[in-house]
Design an enzyme around this catalytic site. Structure first.
Site, mmCIF file in Angstrom:
data_model
loop_
_atom_site.group_PDB
_atom_site.id
_atom_site.type_symbol
_atom_site.label_atom_id
_atom_site.label_comp_id
_atom_site.label_asym_id
_atom_site.label_seq_id
_atom_site.Cartn_x
_atom_site.Cartn_y
_atom_site.Cartn_z
ATOM 1 N N HIS A 139 44.543 52.497 49.456
ATOM 2 C CA HIS A 139 45.005 50.967 48.590
ATOM 3 C C HIS A 139 46.463 51.073 48.506
ATOM 4 C CE1 HIS A 139 43.016 48.072 45.773
ATOM 5 N NE2 HIS A 139 44.116 47.662 45.965
ATOM 6 N N ALA A 151 49.838 46.762 48.396
ATOM 7 C CA ALA A 151 50.665 46.016 47.235
ATOM 8 C C ALA A 151 51.680 47.016 46.831
ATOM 9 C CB ALA A 151 49.855 45.679 46.144
ATOM 10 N N GLU A 158 36.460 53.802 45.448
ATOM 11 C CA GLU A 158 37.966 54.153 45.124
ATOM 12 C C GLU A 158 38.123 55.134 44.003
ATOM 13 O OE1 GLU A 158 40.623 51.072 45.865
ATOM 14 O OE2 GLU A 158 39.800 50.308 47.144
ATOM 15 N N ARG A 166 38.993 43.843 49.680
ATOM 16 C CA ARG A 166 38.281 44.852 48.721
ATOM 17 C C ARG A 166 37.133 45.379 49.838
ATOM 18 N NH1 ARG A 166 41.914 44.638 45.847
ATOM 19 N NH2 ARG A 166 42.084 43.849 43.715
ATOM 20 N N ILE A 220 48.257 35.688 50.467
ATOM 21 C CA ILE A 220 48.383 36.793 51.467
ATOM 22 C C ILE A 220 48.066 36.257 52.742
ATOM 23 C CG2 ILE A 220 47.784 38.773 52.002
ATOM 24 C CD1 ILE A 220 47.145 39.544 49.077
HETATM 25 N N1 LIG Z 1 44.976 46.113 49.454
HETATM 26 C C1 LIG Z 1 45.667 45.552 48.217
HETATM 27 O O1 LIG Z 1 46.487 46.272 47.690
HETATM 28 C C2 LIG Z 1 45.634 44.133 47.788
HETATM 29 C C3 LIG Z 1 44.418 43.525 48.048
HETATM 30 N N2 LIG Z 1 44.474 41.943 47.574
HETATM 31 C C4 LIG Z 1 43.076 41.326 47.760
HETATM 32 O O2 LIG Z 1 43.493 40.231 48.455
HETATM 33 C C5 LIG Z 1 42.807 39.116 47.889
HETATM 34 C C6 LIG Z 1 43.514 38.007 48.365
HETATM 35 O O3 LIG Z 1 44.891 38.102 47.619
HETATM 36 P P1 LIG Z 1 45.747 36.352 47.431
HETATM 37 O O4 LIG Z 1 46.007 36.029 48.958
HETATM 38 O O5 LIG Z 1 46.872 36.847 46.564
HETATM 39 O O6 LIG Z 1 44.687 35.614 46.529
HETATM 40 P P2 LIG Z 1 44.721 34.160 46.780
HETATM 41 O O7 LIG Z 1 43.793 33.571 45.441
HETATM 42 O O8 LIG Z 1 46.060 33.540 46.830
HETATM 43 O O9 LIG Z 1 43.910 33.443 48.032
HETATM 44 C C7 LIG Z 1 42.545 33.896 48.268
HETATM 45 C C8 LIG Z 1 41.910 33.057 49.389
HETATM 46 O O10 LIG Z 1 40.768 33.397 49.714
HETATM 47 C C9 LIG Z 1 39.828 32.169 49.927
HETATM 48 N N3 LIG Z 1 38.538 32.381 49.659
HETATM 49 C C10 LIG Z 1 37.829 32.701 48.483
HETATM 50 N N4 LIG Z 1 36.439 32.677 48.765
HETATM 51 C C11 LIG Z 1 36.363 32.678 50.246
HETATM 52 C C12 LIG Z 1 35.515 32.921 51.202
HETATM 53 N N5 LIG Z 1 33.993 32.857 50.535
HETATM 54 N N6 LIG Z 1 35.513 32.710 52.464
HETATM 55 C C13 LIG Z 1 36.647 32.618 53.116
HETATM 56 N N7 LIG Z 1 37.680 32.401 52.223
HETATM 57 C C14 LIG Z 1 37.601 32.334 50.611
HETATM 58 C C15 LIG Z 1 40.604 31.325 48.998
HETATM 59 O O11 LIG Z 1 40.319 30.197 49.230
HETATM 60 C C16 LIG Z 1 41.861 31.601 49.045
HETATM 61 O O12 LIG Z 1 42.286 31.108 50.173
HETATM 62 C C17 LIG Z 1 42.680 39.362 46.369
HETATM 63 O O13 LIG Z 1 41.702 38.836 45.638
HETATM 64 C C18 LIG Z 1 42.411 40.897 46.452
HETATM 65 O O14 LIG Z 1 40.900 41.352 46.301
HETATM 66 C C19 LIG Z 1 45.542 41.557 46.863
HETATM 67 C C20 LIG Z 1 46.332 42.419 46.756
HETATM 68 C C21 LIG Z 1 46.818 43.673 47.083
HETATM 69 O O1 LIG Z 2 46.672 42.735 43.765
HETATM 70 C C1 LIG Z 2 45.431 43.459 43.934
HETATM 71 O O2 LIG Z 2 44.542 42.806 44.113
HETATM 72 C C2 LIG Z 2 45.631 44.913 44.329
HETATM 73 O O3 LIG Z 2 44.727 45.282 44.725
HETATM 74 C C3 LIG Z 2 46.900 45.388 43.975
HETATM 75 O O4 LIG Z 2 46.647 46.662 44.190
HETATM 76 P P1 LIG Z 2 47.826 47.824 43.134
HETATM 77 O O5 LIG Z 2 46.798 48.315 41.831
HETATM 78 O O6 LIG Z 2 48.935 46.858 42.799
HETATM 79 O O7 LIG Z 2 47.915 48.745 44.381
#
Ligand SMILES: NC(=O)C1=CN([C@@H]2O[C@H](COP(=O)(O)OP(=O)(O)OC[C@H]3O[C@@H](n4cnc5c(N)ncnc54)[C@H](O)[C@@H]3O)[C@@H](O)[C@H]2O)C=CC1
Ligand SMILES: O=C(O)C(=O)COP(=O)(O)O
Length: 322
Positions: free
Chosen positions: A286, A289, A267, A238, A157
């Site tokens: 939320h 996504a 939530e 989160r 992301i």
């Molecule tokens: N609001 C929503 O609907 C959504 C929220 N999310 C949140 O976004 C997060 C990230 O998603 P992606 O990018 O797909 O995951 P990803 O696994 O591709 O990337 C996570 C990144 O965070 C970094 N990271 C881990 N610990 C860290 C720290 N202590 N300090 C700085 N960077 C750190 C990792 O090195 C990696 O670059 C998910 O774990 C989820 O909690 C994801 C999808 C939807």
């Molecule tokens: O991919 C994640 O971590 C999400 O937070 C996704 O949220 P969603 O349940 O797809 O709205």
């Protein structure tokens, strides 16, 4: 022999029908209709594969699933799943890595602009009948173009946020566990920085990291005080990454320009949350996504992983958590 996939979150019959139309052969799909562990235990009991979106899945629920081979996150953040207990029980855990990077990155930019330019605030005021009066616009608005954006969490992301920002001519700082190779940094136009450097230098700070013991409470009052007075904080990661009570105090005291949050410590967000009364905070439930035109891509990735396990193969490394 037919195996069962259960979707643990309560979903509508319409969504279930869409999922069934994409299901690999040899599988049947059932789904949750209510919230609560007792209901989860009941519906997971006979399933070989379980899908969890936002619902919390604890060890008790997993122990009620003797046939379970795979617990699949519908999304990427697995902080709602008891991964350690799954590991102990020999249940595989997987996620759809990268599947929602584009919708979530777009949403991150949307919230950033909504907060910087007071779009959400202006919208709310006009709906109350207030036309650009001094009382309706107590805040400055700031442009995104040319600003410094700090991205904390630079995975699927965060990197997509950097790509989308290219047209804005921003300076991009990022923090992640390990620095990217210089060639990748150059392609993304981003520079590695520590969290304190990001807090001090950024006009926009976006949280795109997972919730882990390391990131829990990362943005507290001290972190907010280290930001510029004009900074905007955007949390689509989160809720637990930000100490909500500290953010509330800081926004009330106008220590930063504004914040935007798609995720919360609790939530669904309680309807009496003090967050809802802040005029310098943009909130969404939320939603980041959720994009109708991304549904099939994410589901196909998830069902592809389930099909691997059904054939006795491992989950592809990219999506395997345990
Ligand atoms: N609001 C929503 O609907 C959504 C929220 N999310 C949140 O976004 C997060 C990230 O998603 P992606 O990018 O797909 O995951 P990803 O696994 O591709 O990337 C996570 C990144 O965070 C970094 N990271 C881990 N610990 C860290 C720290 N202590 N300090 C700085 N960077 C750190 C990792 O090195 C990696 O670059 C998910 O774990 C989820 O909690 C994801 C999808 C939807
Ligand atoms: O991919 C994640 O971590 C999400 O937070 C996704 O949220 P969603 O349940 O797809 O709205």
């Amino acid at each position: 022999m037919t195996e069962t996939v259960v979707v643990l979150d309560p979903i509508s019959e319409d969504s279930a029908a869409r999922l069934r139309s994409l299901l690999p052969p040899g599988l049947v799909l059932t789904h949750g209709t209510a919230r609560g562990d007792e209901h989860l235990k009941e519906i997971i009991a006979g399933a070989e594969y379980a899908i969890a979106g936002q619902v919390g899945v604890n060890g008790d629920v997993l122990r009620a699933a003797p046939k379970l081979k795979l617990l699949h996150k519908w999304g990427v953040g697995v902080d709602n799943l008891d991964v350690d207990t799954a590991r102990q029980l020999g249940i595989k855990v997987a996620r759809t890595t990268g599947s929602n990077a584009v919708p979530v990155a777009e949403f991150t930019l949307g919230l950033t602009l909504a907060a910087l330019r007071c779009i959400a605030f202006g919208h709310a005021e006009l709906k109350k009948g207030h036309w650009r009066t001094a009382t309706a616009m107590p805040m400055q608005t700031y442009m995104l173009s040319g600003k410094t954006v700090g991205i904390i969490g630079f995975g699927a992301i965060g990197q997509t946020v950097a790509k989308l920002l290219k047209g804005f001519g921003c300076t991009i700082l990022y923090s992640k566990r390990t620095k990217l190779p210089a060639v990748e940094e150059a392609a993304l136009g981003a520079r590695f920085a520590t969290v304190p450097e990001i807090l001090a230098q950024s006009d926009v700070i976006t949280l795109n990291c997972p919730l882990t013991p390391e990131t829990s409470g990362l943005i507290d009052r001290a972190a907010i005080r280290a930001m510029k007075k004009t900074a905007v904080l955007v949390n689509v990661a989160r809720g637990g990454v930000v100490v909500e009570s500290d953010l509330i105090e800081a926004l009330k005291a106008r220590e930063i320009h504004a914040a935007a949050m798609d995720v919360f410590e609790i939530e669904p967000l309680p309807s009496d949350s003090p967050l809802l009364g802040l005029d310098n905070l943009v909130v969404t439930p939320h939603l980041a996504a959720i994009a109708a035109d991304n549904f099939e891509k994410a589901v196909n990735q998830m069902f592809g992983n389930i099909a691997h396990v059904a054939r006795g193969e491992p989950v592809p490394e990219r999506d395997s958590v345990v």
